[in-house]
Design an enzyme around this catalytic site. Structure first.
Site, short mmCIF file in Angstrom:
data_model
loop_
_atom_site.label_atom_id
_atom_site.label_comp_id
_atom_site.label_asym_id
_atom_site.label_seq_id
_atom_site.Cartn_x
_atom_site.Cartn_y
_atom_site.Cartn_z
N GLY A 33 -74.25 -9.90 16.29
CA GLY A 33 -72.97 -10.38 16.79
C GLY A 33 -72.78 -11.85 16.47
O GLY A 33 -73.37 -12.37 15.53
N HIS A 71 -71.05 -13.18 7.81
CA HIS A 71 -71.14 -11.74 8.07
C HIS A 71 -70.03 -10.98 7.34
O HIS A 71 -70.23 -9.87 6.87
CB HIS A 71 -71.00 -11.45 9.57
CG HIS A 71 -72.12 -11.98 10.40
ND1 HIS A 71 -71.98 -13.06 11.24
CD2 HIS A 71 -73.42 -11.59 10.52
CE1 HIS A 71 -73.13 -13.31 11.85
NE2 HIS A 71 -74.02 -12.44 11.42
N ASP A 77 -81.04 -15.79 4.99
CA ASP A 77 -82.31 -15.50 5.68
C ASP A 77 -83.28 -14.93 4.66
O ASP A 77 -83.68 -13.75 4.72
CB ASP A 77 -82.06 -14.51 6.82
CG ASP A 77 -81.15 -15.10 7.88
OD1 ASP A 77 -81.44 -16.23 8.34
OD2 ASP A 77 -80.15 -14.47 8.23
N SER A 95 -73.82 -19.89 12.27
CA SER A 95 -73.22 -20.03 13.61
C SER A 95 -73.72 -21.29 14.29
O SER A 95 -73.11 -21.78 15.24
CB SER A 95 -73.51 -18.80 14.48
OG SER A 95 -74.55 -18.04 13.97
O1 PAF Z 1 -80.29 -11.35 10.70
C1 PAF Z 1 -80.04 -10.90 11.84
O2 PAF Z 1 -78.96 -11.13 12.40
C2 PAF Z 1 -81.10 -10.08 12.56
O3 PAF Z 1 -82.38 -10.55 12.31
C3 PAF Z 1 -81.01 -8.58 12.25
C4 PAF Z 1 -81.30 -8.28 10.81
C5 PAF Z 1 -79.62 -8.07 12.61
C6 PAF Z 1 -82.01 -7.81 13.10
O4 PAF Z 1 -81.80 -8.00 14.46
#
Ligand code: PAF
Length: 280
Positions: A31, A37, A150, A186
């Site tokens: 979220g 995203h 990431d 964020s």
């Molecule tokens: O990157 C993220 O937001 C989280 O590590 C993920 C991949 C949704 C797992 O909780």
């Protein structure tokens, strides 16, 4: 857009989609959605018929002294944004729905998890793999989408999928940046005006590192130049700055051509991460 909280409802929705021959993309999130995203969603839409986004703040990837309780949660806002970008279903389960048993079997992420971000967050990537593995089993997507920002998470998930022969494709979407090069995150909202003005120096330092390496300097000299550049950010502290082989995250050998420069830097109290991948 469907909003699903129960595994049984998710499965029913997926069974119907599959009976119509649709391909499924999974975009896993916690979220607090932002434009980074949405870049995952846009790519997912291009590659699959239907997009399922999970919104789940996964307790198992937070350490005891981390900000699990304070992590921003606004499911209505997340769903509105997801819907506006063409997500077909949001799966937002409760913790009890995802983890009905307090102590389930563990997945240990291994070598790639004990360095970089994992060095200061023991167990973090084990928790990431546990939830990602569950989501892959629940959704059984054709493709799952993750952000290159990431990078360590991406490398660990790719290794897991490869080693366990999971039948899906991991799609990695490039880092989304502000006009001045700062990686979107964020956490950028926590920066004050002065910190925000200096933060793009992290990306510039990574580029400098790449330029030095490509110009024939050794990894130590390239990292030294990058470190000096970051030192120009007032009130900053380097958590790590590394040059490694990509995607193995092994030490850079003389003949390695695929590289990654990664950094985690505190700017004031805000910890920012960034990376660039390149050919030597
Ligand atoms: O990157 C993220 O937001 C989280 O590590 C993920 C991949 C949704 C797992 O909780």
């Amino acid at each position: 857009m469907q909003r699903l909280t129960r595994i049984a409802d998710l499965r029913q929705w997926l069974a119907h989609a599959r009976s119509q021959g649709k391909t499924i993309a999974l975009v896993p999130t916690m979220g607090a959605l932002h434009t980074g995203h949405m870049a995952l969603v846009e790519n997912a839409r291009r590659h699959c018929d239907l997009v399922v986004m999970s919104v789940f703040v996964n307790p198992r990837q937070f350490g005891p002294n981390e900000d699990f309780d304070a992590y921003p949660r606004d499911l209505d806002a997340d769903c509105a944004l997801a819907q506006a970008h063409g997500v077909d279903a949001v799966f937002a389960p409760s913790t009890e729905e995802m983890y009905p048993h307090a102590a389930g079997p563990l997945i240990i992420a291994g070598r790639q998890a004990n360095m970089l971000c994992g060095a200061s967050r023991p167990g973090h990537f084990d928790g990431v793999l546990q939830v990602v593995c569950k989501l892959f089993n629940l959704v059984q997507p054709d493709r799952a989408f993750f952000g290159q920002k990431d990078a360590q998470q991406v490398a660990i998930i790719q290794t897991f999928v490869r080693d366990y022969n999971l039948p899906l494709e991991i799609c990695v979407i490039p880092v989304v940046r502000e006009d001045d090069g700062l990686a979107k995150s964020s956490r950028n909202v926590y920066l004050n005006a002065e910190e925000r003005a200096h933060a793009p120096a992290i990306h510039a330092a990574l580029q400098l590192c790449r330029e030095r390496l490509q110009a024939g300097f050794g990894p130590d000299a390239a990292l030294h130049a990058a470190r000096a550049h970051i030192a120009g950010i007032p009130d900053s502290r380097i958590d790590y700055l590394e040059l490694l082989a990509w995607p193995d995250l092994l030490a850079l050998g003389d003949d390695e051509s695929s590289c990654i420069a990664l950094a985690a830097v505190y700017v004031g109290r805000t910890r920012l991460i960034d990376n660039i991948t390149f050919q030597r």
